[in-house]
Design a protein around this motif. Sequence first.
Motif, PDB file in Angstrom:
ATOM      1  N   PRO A  37     -11.738  15.749   8.410  1.00 39.31           N
ATOM      2  CA  PRO A  37     -12.511  15.051   7.980  1.00 39.31           C
ATOM      3  C   PRO A  37     -13.301  16.096   6.919  1.00 39.31           C
ATOM      4  O   PRO A  37     -13.008  17.211   7.151  1.00 39.31           O
ATOM      5  CB  PRO A  37     -13.765  14.493   8.631  1.00 39.31           C
ATOM      6  N   THR A  38     -13.056  15.245   5.282  1.00 34.02           N
ATOM      7  CA  THR A  38     -13.667  16.588   4.654  1.00 34.02           C
ATOM      8  C   THR A  38     -15.261  15.204   3.871  1.00 34.02           C
ATOM      9  O   THR A  38     -15.257  14.431   3.728  1.00 34.02           O
ATOM     10  CB  THR A  38     -12.760  16.063   3.260  1.00 34.02           C
ATOM     11  N   PRO A  39     -15.710  16.464   3.800  1.00 35.91           N
ATOM     12  CA  PRO A  39     -17.188  16.469   2.847  1.00 35.91           C
ATOM     13  C   PRO A  39     -17.449  15.716   2.178  1.00 35.91           C
ATOM     14  O   PRO A  39     -16.438  16.390   1.370  1.00 35.91           O
ATOM     15  CB  PRO A  39     -18.228  17.808   3.491  1.00 35.91           C
ATOM     16  N   LEU A  40     -18.072  15.602   1.264  1.00 37.26           N
ATOM     17  CA  LEU A  40     -18.075  14.386  -0.467  1.00 37.26           C
ATOM     18  C   LEU A  40     -18.710  16.035  -0.652  1.00 37.26           C
ATOM     19  O   LEU A  40     -17.548  16.466  -2.188  1.00 37.26           O
ATOM     20  CB  LEU A  40     -19.028  14.153  -0.229  1.00 37.26           C
ATOM     21  N   SER A  41     -19.296  16.879  -0.323  1.00 36.87           N
ATOM     22  CA  SER A  41     -19.369  18.292  -0.633  1.00 36.87           C
ATOM     23  C   SER A  41     -18.669  18.863  -1.593  1.00 36.87           C
ATOM     24  O   SER A  41     -17.804  19.516  -2.446  1.00 36.87           O
ATOM     25  CB  SER A  41     -19.814  18.641  -0.677  1.00 36.87           C
ATOM     26  N   GLU A  42     -16.864  18.778  -0.262  1.00 32.84           N
ATOM     27  CA  GLU A  42     -15.559  19.772  -1.041  1.00 32.84           C
ATOM     28  C   GLU A  42     -15.231  19.170  -2.013  1.00 32.84           C
ATOM     29  O   GLU A  42     -14.126  20.164  -2.478  1.00 32.84           O
ATOM     30  CB  GLU A  42     -15.948  20.050   0.930  1.00 32.84           C
ATOM     31  N   MET A  43     -14.734  17.883  -1.326  1.00 29.29           N
ATOM     32  CA  MET A  43     -14.335  16.783  -2.251  1.00 29.29           C
ATOM     33  C   MET A  43     -14.505  16.873  -3.505  1.00 29.29           C
ATOM     34  O   MET A  43     -13.391  17.129  -4.485  1.00 29.29           O
ATOM     35  CB  MET A  43     -14.218  15.448  -1.938  1.00 29.29           C
ATOM     36  N   THR A  44     -15.984  17.089  -4.108  1.00 28.98           N
ATOM     37  CA  THR A  44     -16.271  17.007  -5.043  1.00 28.98           C
ATOM     38  C   THR A  44     -15.755  18.468  -5.905  1.00 28.98           C
ATOM     39  O   THR A  44     -15.183  18.644  -6.591  1.00 28.98           O
ATOM     40  CB  THR A  44     -17.770  17.234  -5.487  1.00 28.98           C
ATOM     41  N   VAL A  71     -21.296  11.879  -7.630  1.00 22.70           N
ATOM     42  CA  VAL A  71     -21.826  10.745  -7.635  1.00 22.70           C
ATOM     43  C   VAL A  71     -20.535   9.685  -8.058  1.00 22.70           C
ATOM     44  O   VAL A  71     -20.865   8.088  -7.514  1.00 22.70           O
ATOM     45  CB  VAL A  71     -23.288  10.143  -8.435  1.00 22.70           C
ATOM     46  N   GLN A  72     -20.170   9.782  -9.139  1.00 24.26           N
ATOM     47  CA  GLN A  72     -19.125   9.405  -9.568  1.00 24.26           C
ATOM     48  C   GLN A  72     -18.219   8.945  -8.126  1.00 24.26           C
ATOM     49  O   GLN A  72     -17.665   8.095  -8.307  1.00 24.26           O
ATOM     50  CB  GLN A  72     -18.375   9.253 -10.501  1.00 24.26           C
ATOM     51  N   LEU A  73     -17.548   9.649  -7.645  1.00 21.37           N
ATOM     52  CA  LEU A  73     -17.277   9.515  -6.673  1.00 21.37           C
ATOM     53  C   LEU A  73     -17.528   9.349  -5.590  1.00 21.37           C
ATOM     54  O   LEU A  73     -16.164   8.156  -5.155  1.00 21.37           O
ATOM     55  CB  LEU A  73     -16.994  11.377  -5.844  1.00 21.37           C
ATOM     56  N   HIS A  74     -18.309   8.877  -4.852  1.00 21.73           N
ATOM     57  CA  HIS A  74     -19.345   8.215  -4.257  1.00 21.73           C
ATOM     58  C   HIS A  74     -19.531   6.942  -4.403  1.00 21.73           C
ATOM     59  O   HIS A  74     -19.201   5.998  -3.612  1.00 21.73           O
ATOM     60  CB  HIS A  74     -20.576   8.733  -4.357  1.00 21.73           C
ATOM     61  N   ASP A  92     -21.207   6.440   4.249  1.00 16.63           N
ATOM     62  CA  ASP A  92     -23.310   6.357   4.738  1.00 16.63           C
ATOM     63  C   ASP A  92     -22.726   8.259   5.370  1.00 16.63           C
ATOM     64  O   ASP A  92     -24.093   8.972   5.443  1.00 16.63           O
ATOM     65  CB  ASP A  92     -23.101   5.586   6.193  1.00 16.63           C
ATOM     66  N   ALA A  93     -21.604   8.670   5.701  1.00 18.31           N
ATOM     67  CA  ALA A  93     -21.282  10.158   6.354  1.00 18.31           C
ATOM     68  C   ALA A  93     -20.588  10.840   5.015  1.00 18.31           C
ATOM     69  O   ALA A  93     -20.669  11.909   5.409  1.00 18.31           O
ATOM     70  CB  ALA A  93     -20.820  10.014   7.565  1.00 18.31           C
ATOM     71  N   GLN A  94     -20.899   9.899   4.201  1.00 16.82           N
ATOM     72  CA  GLN A  94     -20.503  10.809   2.958  1.00 16.82           C
ATOM     73  C   GLN A  94     -19.112  12.156   3.320  1.00 16.82           C
ATOM     74  O   GLN A  94     -18.566  12.607   2.574  1.00 16.82           O
ATOM     75  CB  GLN A  94     -21.175  11.730   2.782  1.00 16.82           C
ATOM     76  N   LEU A  95     -17.738  10.911   4.095  1.00 13.18           N
ATOM     77  CA  LEU A  95     -16.920  11.920   4.598  1.00 13.18           C
ATOM     78  C   LEU A  95     -15.789  10.969   4.410  1.00 13.18           C
ATOM     79  O   LEU A  95     -15.226   9.908   4.648  1.00 13.18           O
ATOM     80  CB  LEU A  95     -16.714  12.367   6.366  1.00 13.18           C
ATOM     81  N   VAL A  96     -14.636  11.806   4.024  1.00 19.27           N
ATOM     82  CA  VAL A  96     -13.269  10.943   4.006  1.00 19.27           C
ATOM     83  C   VAL A  96     -12.887  11.198   5.229  1.00 19.27           C
ATOM     84  O   VAL A  96     -12.399  12.675   5.448  1.00 19.27           O
ATOM     85  CB  VAL A  96     -12.418  11.715   2.314  1.00 19.27           C
ATOM     86  N   THR A  97     -12.498  10.341   5.522  1.00 17.08           N
ATOM     87  CA  THR A  97     -11.924  10.533   7.413  1.00 17.08           C
ATOM     88  C   THR A  97     -10.621  10.545   7.937  1.00 17.08           C
ATOM     89  O   THR A  97      -9.666  11.033   8.402  1.00 17.08           O
ATOM     90  CB  THR A  97     -12.697   9.595   7.989  1.00 17.08           C
ATOM     91  N   GLU A  98      -9.221   9.731   6.375  1.00 13.92           N
ATOM     92  CA  GLU A  98      -8.315   9.977   6.547  1.00 13.92           C
ATOM     93  C   GLU A  98      -7.202  10.248   5.313  1.00 13.92           C
ATOM     94  O   GLU A  98      -7.835   9.278   4.405  1.00 13.92           O
ATOM     95  CB  GLU A  98      -7.645   8.538   7.199  1.00 13.92           C
ATOM     96  N   PHE A  99      -6.392  10.241   5.146  1.00 11.88           N
ATOM     97  CA  PHE A  99      -5.617  10.467   4.406  1.00 11.88           C
ATOM     98  C   PHE A  99      -4.408  10.063   3.911  1.00 11.88           C
ATOM     99  O   PHE A  99      -4.139  10.122   5.756  1.00 11.88           O
ATOM    100  CB  PHE A  99      -4.895  11.017   3.060  1.00 11.88           C
ATOM    101  N   ASP A 100      -3.716   8.801   3.696  1.00  3.29           N
ATOM    102  CA  ASP A 100      -2.284   8.527   3.475  1.00  3.29           C
ATOM    103  C   ASP A 100      -1.524   8.936   3.008  1.00  3.29           C
ATOM    104  O   ASP A 100      -1.672   8.967   1.558  1.00  3.29           O
ATOM    105  CB  ASP A 100      -2.461   6.371   3.239  1.00  3.29           C
ATOM    106  N   ALA A 101      -0.581   9.336   3.594  1.00  7.61           N
ATOM    107  CA  ALA A 101       0.307  10.619   2.846  1.00  7.61           C
ATOM    108  C   ALA A 101       1.351   9.975   2.264  1.00  7.61           C
ATOM    109  O   ALA A 101       1.974  11.090   0.820  1.00  7.61           O
ATOM    110  CB  ALA A 101       0.633  11.399   4.261  1.00  7.61           C
TER     111      ALA A 101
END
Length: 125
Positions: A37-44, A71-74, A92-101
Amino acid sequence: MRIIVTSPSLQRDAVYGLLGHRIRRAIVVTARAQDVPTPLSEMTSAVANAIAEQTQTATPDGPMRLSRLEVQLHHTHLPKLEMAGVLTYDADAQLVTEFDADELELLSQASDTLEAEFGGATAAE
């Protein structure tokens, strides 16, 4: 909810719609290098760096700018990509949990095509 499109012209329009904003293009670029999982803060942070690289500007590292991007990402960009089946975002968890390759590859190729045709500028920006 995932949107399923069967018409080739609608598929093309859906892809262009997803890539119609530089933030979503930056998500596509950065997602392939992210672990889940990727936290929203890391993705930002990754998206901010990708945008800075694309626009050849300084990274918007000020707390207010990063906060606004987060905020825009979320609220906008991650949910839109989730509806298209590109990723799974737990708001709710502010996590990207999966990417479709496969979807990321399709969008990456389309993004490269748009970049070549239009230089990265779109009407949505």
